[in-house]
Enzyme design. Structure first.
Site, PDB file in Angstrom:
ATOM      1  N   HIS A 269       0.832  -1.199   0.000  1.00 17.23           N
ATOM      2  CA  HIS A 269       0.000   0.000   0.000  1.00 17.23           C
ATOM      3  C   HIS A 269       0.870   1.254   0.000  1.00 17.23           C
ATOM      4  CE1 HIS A 269      -2.202  -3.373   1.724  1.00 17.23           C
ATOM      5  NE2 HIS A 269      -3.324  -2.793   1.313  1.00 17.23           N
TER       6      HIS A 269
ATOM      7  N   PRO B 177      -6.627  -5.581  10.983  1.00 17.42           N
ATOM      8  CA  PRO B 177      -8.085  -5.540  11.037  1.00 17.42           C
ATOM      9  C   PRO B 177      -8.492  -4.118  11.447  1.00 17.42           C
ATOM     10  CG  PRO B 177      -7.182  -7.395  12.298  1.00 17.42           C
ATOM     11  CD  PRO B 177      -6.053  -6.470  11.995  1.00 17.42           C
ATOM     12  N   LEU B 178      -9.082  -3.391  10.529  1.00 18.64           N
ATOM     13  CA  LEU B 178      -9.309  -1.962  10.752  1.00 18.64           C
ATOM     14  C   LEU B 178     -10.167  -1.729  11.989  1.00 18.64           C
ATOM     15  CD1 LEU B 178      -9.827  -0.990   7.022  1.00 18.64           C
ATOM     16  CD2 LEU B 178      -7.821  -0.522   8.439  1.00 18.64           C
TER      17      LEU B 178
ATOM     18  N   GLY C  22     -11.407   3.607   6.974  1.00 14.22           N
ATOM     19  CA  GLY C  22     -11.806   2.248   7.356  1.00 14.22           C
ATOM     20  C   GLY C  22     -12.001   2.147   8.854  1.00 14.22           C
TER      21      GLY C  22
ATOM     22  N   ASN D  76      -8.913  11.205   3.753  1.00 16.43           N
ATOM     23  CA  ASN D  76      -8.514  11.303   2.337  1.00 16.43           C
ATOM     24  C   ASN D  76      -9.650  10.950   1.375  1.00 16.43           C
ATOM     25  OD1 ASN D  76      -8.693   8.513   2.406  1.00 16.43           O
ATOM     26  ND2 ASN D  76      -6.487   8.156   2.248  1.00 16.43           N
TER      27      ASN D  76
ATOM     28  N   HIS E 127      -4.159   3.108  -3.310  1.00 15.94           N
ATOM     29  CA  HIS E 127      -4.316   2.485  -1.991  1.00 15.94           C
ATOM     30  C   HIS E 127      -3.517   1.197  -1.845  1.00 15.94           C
ATOM     31  CE1 HIS E 127      -6.226   0.513   1.482  1.00 15.94           C
ATOM     32  NE2 HIS E 127      -6.272  -0.548   0.699  1.00 15.94           N
TER      33      HIS E 127
ATOM     34  N   GLU F  28     -18.755  -4.995  23.757  1.00 13.81           N
ATOM     35  CA  GLU F  28     -17.888  -6.175  23.839  1.00 13.81           C
ATOM     36  C   GLU F  28     -16.715  -6.100  22.870  1.00 13.81           C
ATOM     37  OE1 GLU F  28     -21.142  -6.259  23.214  1.00 13.81           O
ATOM     38  OE2 GLU F  28     -22.030  -7.046  25.041  1.00 13.81           O
TER      39      GLU F  28
ATOM     40  N   PHE G 215     -21.780 -13.911  23.722  1.00 15.07           N
ATOM     41  CA  PHE G 215     -21.309 -12.672  23.106  1.00 15.07           C
ATOM     42  C   PHE G 215     -19.797 -12.665  22.895  1.00 15.07           C
ATOM     43  CE2 PHE G 215     -25.259 -11.254  25.462  1.00 15.07           C
ATOM     44  CZ  PHE G 215     -26.068 -11.447  24.354  1.00 15.07           C
TER      45      PHE G 215
ATOM     46  N   HIS H 212     -22.357 -18.147  31.701  1.00 15.75           N
ATOM     47  CA  HIS H 212     -23.563 -18.604  31.010  1.00 15.75           C
ATOM     48  C   HIS H 212     -23.125 -19.362  29.762  1.00 15.75           C
ATOM     49  CE1 HIS H 212     -24.795 -15.483  33.726  1.00 15.75           C
ATOM     50  NE2 HIS H 212     -26.079 -15.618  33.462  1.00 15.75           N
TER      51      HIS H 212
ATOM     52  N   HIS I 106     -29.334 -16.886  23.496  1.00 21.40           N
ATOM     53  CA  HIS I 106     -28.393 -16.744  24.605  1.00 21.40           C
ATOM     54  C   HIS I 106     -27.652 -18.037  24.912  1.00 21.40           C
ATOM     55  CE1 HIS I 106     -30.192 -12.884  25.052  1.00 21.40           C
ATOM     56  NE2 HIS I 106     -29.565 -12.628  26.186  1.00 21.40           N
TER      57      HIS I 106
ATOM     58  N   ARG J 109     -23.530 -20.720  34.575  1.00 23.05           N
ATOM     59  CA  ARG J 109     -24.417 -19.825  35.311  1.00 23.05           C
ATOM     60  C   ARG J 109     -24.983 -20.529  36.537  1.00 23.05           C
ATOM     61  NH1 ARG J 109     -30.664 -19.243  34.759  1.00 23.05           N
ATOM     62  NH2 ARG J 109     -30.990 -17.287  35.866  1.00 23.05           N
TER      63      ARG J 109
HETATM   64  C1  LIG Z   1     -11.822  -5.207   9.424  1.00 23.95           C
HETATM   65  C2  LIG Z   1     -11.238  -5.017   8.067  1.00 23.95           C
HETATM   66  N1  LIG Z   1     -12.033  -5.036   6.995  1.00 23.95           N
HETATM   67  C3  LIG Z   1     -11.504  -4.919   5.757  1.00 23.95           C
HETATM   68  C4  LIG Z   1     -10.158  -4.779   5.586  1.00 23.95           C
HETATM   69  C5  LIG Z   1      -9.578  -4.704   4.187  1.00 23.95           C
HETATM   70  N2  LIG Z   1      -9.101  -3.345   3.928  1.00 23.95           N
HETATM   71  C6  LIG Z   1      -7.828  -2.995   4.097  1.00 23.95           C
HETATM   72  S1  LIG Z   1      -7.548  -1.385   3.781  1.00 23.95           S
HETATM   73  C7  LIG Z   1      -9.160  -1.131   3.377  1.00 23.95           C
HETATM   74  C8  LIG Z   1      -9.630   0.234   2.962  1.00 23.95           C
HETATM   75  C9  LIG Z   1      -9.311   1.180   4.020  1.00 23.95           C
HETATM   76  O1  LIG Z   1      -9.605   2.469   3.670  1.00 23.95           O
HETATM   77  P1  LIG Z   1      -8.953   3.625   4.502  1.00 23.95           P
HETATM   78  O2  LIG Z   1      -8.940   3.269   5.928  1.00 23.95           O
HETATM   79  O3  LIG Z   1      -9.599   4.881   4.106  1.00 23.95           O
HETATM   80  O4  LIG Z   1      -7.451   3.564   4.050  1.00 23.95           O
HETATM   81  P2  LIG Z   1      -6.695   4.419   2.955  1.00 23.95           P
HETATM   82  O5  LIG Z   1      -6.839   3.689   1.669  1.00 23.95           O
HETATM   83  O6  LIG Z   1      -7.279   5.755   2.921  1.00 23.95           O
HETATM   84  O7  LIG Z   1      -5.312   4.378   3.452  1.00 23.95           O
HETATM   85  C10 LIG Z   1      -9.892  -2.298   3.508  1.00 23.95           C
HETATM   86  C11 LIG Z   1     -11.325  -2.410   3.230  1.00 23.95           C
HETATM   87  C12 LIG Z   1      -9.368  -4.766   6.739  1.00 23.95           C
HETATM   88  N3  LIG Z   1      -8.044  -4.666   6.685  1.00 23.95           N
HETATM   89  N4  LIG Z   1      -9.923  -4.866   7.963  1.00 23.95           N
HETATM   90 MG   LIG Z   2      -9.149   6.591   3.218  1.00 28.75          MG
END
Ligand SMILES: Cc1ncc(C[n+]2csc(CCOP(=O)(O)OP(=O)(O)O)c2C)c(N)n1
Ligand SMILES: [Mg+2]
Length: 694
Positions: free
Chosen positions: A38, A140-141, A181, A210, A286, A438, A463, A487, A499, A546
């Site tokens: 990226h 994981p975003l 994201g 951006n 990207h 959670e 959960f 539980h 549940h 529980r």
């Molecule tokens: C939970 C999650 N869902 C999907 C992705 C796949 N993914 C990686 S980057 C991205 C786009 C992110 O956009 P943004 O945060 O705006 O990043 P930019 O391109 O602006 O750097 C996605 C969907 C991920 N890494 N984590």
């Molecule tokens: Mg972006």
């Protein structure tokens, strides 16, 4: 445009630009070489990262685990080249899992040349435990920003417990960078809401605004007013309209430093792929290499030698050394001196800090752990857990945690005098109230653990699905976090199938490096905690009942210490050679014991194996495993109120599993037990059937 002419003395602004463009070009070259990655976001955010690191952060590259360092979290982990560049350019040193400095750099230029390749210290996404200087694993975003809230809570707690007049031992700040994201992911909203509620003024998120994600412009997905949203949460919202304006960025970060009572959200308007004539401001920047020709054009726009690759011009290392290196080094040395004085004045507190930093336990950490007498009526797993937690939290000052609004049900509330609630006005409290969040709770627990606190989080087992993403990261990061899930089966009867967990045990057992334990009576709960507390690099999940479970008579049956081995022979067949083995976990253990007694009365020699943890059992030597489950005994019945999937590995082809193949139902527990076959008579009948003695 800046120049790479370094023969003449450069102005300050020129050196700044040279460093920024070094981050940009290293990122582009690395992605190009890897043929994946990226490039666009590092190109856009190089000025931000440069400013945070070289002008603001107190971080000593010589000692990246110095306890009072400022934290930097890259929540948009795909922009990892930002981190690899800056760790390399600051010559951040490597440390190992035992917190020893290794005397070599964390990320070399060679690692960057081998970006995303096997064994490179510049992997695709930031990985804690693999690369020194990475504060948390991201990718994981949303996870990174949520984790940063845990780090901010930890700083407040550490300051409240350990700071003394003239001894500000903990006064660090936390910076997290995130993109669209992260802002869209729900976990960020949960975390942001709690951060503002708790008034975490040590926390600054920088939002890379951006307008671009993978599928294109955010006008197709994300048109909310983010500033208003964060104002609504109660954050201090700032904006810098030009991501290249490092003086403005610096001023904004300084405003953050002075802001009291609320976290800071800095919106930074940026251009993804900045400087790329054909790809700037497009999704194409990207997640794919720019292409050789475009890289050349970008370099031209930066005033960079077009054909140079992985170039670190003269003066760049030196400028980082003179910036973050000098500032961080001095801050660390001052702190070390301060801490030496603190150690003289407050030796007990200093010893705590030392132990905590090494993830050690204080002496007598297990003093007063309860021993539960045999009792047919017994005690619920959650009640036993509550008693144990309250003892442990008194013995281990830095053990703290809480529930996602289910404390009274999970029995995780620390009720002893002085435990206190963690709130903005009482940051020394040990009861965290995560609210009904959670997702964020577990990321926050990770943040607490990354800050070396011993942290637990709790909710209903069902959960755990909401918590799973961060549990996985806990395992990936090798953090000794603790998750108390109560539980754990149909015990909540009338609440019904929404549940009643079915596939949850299996799903957690499938996470590598996670120890999942489902203790079968109160003494197994004690032993489960005794085991978990000694983990230094491994998370653990406790699945607890529980409803009351009979407390087994440990004079008649084997000691609960066997829990530490994952499975053990609880009740032996007379003479020691069983015809049938009954295997059970959690609430089904006493049921298996009852079936065993019935079979005995009929002259059938069965053995009961209590198996609270598959994972721990798998870690035992083969000899032990075969002693517990002798290969020659083919008649085996496993009983567990959960998905049957996977039990074949223990019951074999000729065994049988009494478990769940459907969702549960809403009814009183007794009726559910009858309907789904969790009764001693059924267990005994299946064993008889397999033995051909019907
Ligand atoms: C939970 C999650 N869902 C999907 C992705 C796949 N993914 C990686 S980057 C991205 C786009 C992110 O956009 P943004 O945060 O705006 O990043 P930019 O391109 O602006 O750097 C996605 C969907 C991920 N890494 N984590
Ligand atoms: Mg972006």
């Amino acid at each position: 445009m800046s120049t790479t002419q370094v023969a003449q003395p450069m102005t300050g602004a020129e050196v700044d630009q040279l460093c920024i463009n070094t981050i940009r070009t290293l990122s582009m070259d690395a992605v190009q070489q890897a043929k994946s990655g990226h490039p666009g976001t590092p190109m856009a955010l190089a000025p931000l990262v440069y400013t945070i690191w070289n002008r603001i952060m107190r971080f000593d590259p010589q000692d990246p685990i110095w306890p009072n360092r400022d934290r930097f979290v890259l929540s948009n982990g795909h922009a990892s080249m930002l981190l690899w560049s800056v760790l390399h350019l600051t010559k951040t040193q490597a440390v190992n899992a035992e917190y020893e400095r290794l005397g070599h750099p964390s990320v070399t230029l060679d690692d960057i040349r081998r970006f995303r390749q096997l064994d490179s210290k510049a992997p695709g996404h930031p990985e804690y435990h693999w690369v020194s200087g990475v504060e948390t694993t991201t990718g994981p975003l949303g996870q990174g920003v949520a984790t940063s809230v845990g780090m901010a809570i930890a700083q407040k707690w550490l300051a409240a417990r350990y700071n003394r007049p003239r001894f500000e031992i903990f006064d660090y700040q936390i910076y997290a960078v995130c993109g669209d994201g992260c802002m869209m992911e729900g976990i960020a909203s949960e975390a942001a809401s709690l951060a503002a509620h708790l008034g975490l003024d040590n926390l600054c998120w920088v939002y890379d605004n951006n307008h671009i994600t993978i599928e294109g412009n955010t006008r197709i997905t994300f048109t909310e007013d983010v500033a208003t949203r964060f104002l609504g949460y109660g954050w201090n919202v700032l904006r810098v309209g030009d991501a290249n304006d490092i003086d403005r960025i610096q001023s904004a970060l300084e405003v953050f430093g002075k802001t009291k009572g609320r976290p800071t959200f800095l919106i930074l308007d940026s251009h993804i792929g900045y400087g790329s004539p054909h790809k700037q401001d497009t999704a194409a920047a990207h997640g794919e290499p720019l292409g050789d020709e475009e890289v050349r054009l970008c370099k031209r726009s930066y005033g960079w030698p077009e054909d140079a690759k992985f170039l670190v011009p003269d003066g760049v290392y030196e400028h980082f050394a003179a910036g973050v290196g000098a500032r961080g080094g001095q801050a660390r040395r001052q702190w070390t001196e301060l801490f030496a004085g603190y150690r003289v004045k407050y030796p007990a507190l200093a010893a705590e800090i030392d132990q905590m930093q090494r993830r050690e336990l204080p002496a007598e950490w297990d003093r007063n752990l309860p021993v539960f007498p045999a009792d047919p009526k017994g005690l619920a797993g959650r009640d036993a857990s509550g008693k144990v937690l309250n003892v442990l939290a008194q013995n281990i000052p830095w053990l703290l945690g809480g529930s996602a609004d289910l404390g009274p049900s999970n029995k995780t509330t620390l009720t002893y005098a002085g435990a206190g609630d963690f709130q903005a006005e009482s940051p020394g409290g040990k009861n965290l109230h995560f609210g009904i969040r959670e997702n964020a709770m577990v990321a926050i627990v990770n943040g607490l653990s990354l800050s070396k606190l011993r942290a637990f989080g709790a909710t209903f087992f069902i959960f755990s699905d909401y918590a799973r993403p961060a549990i996985r990261l806990s395992a990936l990061m090798e953090l000794p976090t603790i998750f108390v899930f109560t539980h754990d089966a149909m015990g909540d009867g009338e609440d019904g199938p929404t549940h009643q967990p079915v596939e949850h045990l299996l799903s957690l057992r499938a996470i590598p490096g996670l120890t999942t334990l489902r203790p079968g009576d109160a003494n197994e709960v004690v032993e489960a905690y005794r085991y978990i507390m000694q983990l230094r690099h491994r998370p653990a999940v406790l699945a607890l009942s529980r409803q009351p479970l009979p407390t087994l008579d440990r004079k008649r049956y084997a000691s609960a210490e066997g829990v530490a081995k994952g499975a053990y022979v609880l009740a032996e067949a007379p003479g020691g050679t069983p015809e049938a083995i009954l295997i059970a976990t959690g609430s089904e253990l006493s049921l298996a014991v009852e079936a065993h007694e019935k079979l005995l009365a009929e002259g059938i020699r069965s053995r009961v194996v209590s198996m609270p943890s598959w994972d721990l059992f798998e870690q035992q030597p083969q000899e032990y495993r075969e002693r517990v489950l002798p290969p020659s005994v083919k008649v085996r019945v496993a009983v567990e109120q959960a998905s049957t999937l996977g039990w074949e590995r223990y019951v074999g082809e000729s065994g049988r599993v009494i478990g769940m193949r459907t969702f549960g139902a809403s009814a009183p527990l007794k009726e559910l037990q009858r309907k789904f076959g969790f009764e001693p008579d059924r267990v005994a009948a299946v064993a008889r059937e397999l033995l051909g003695r019907t």
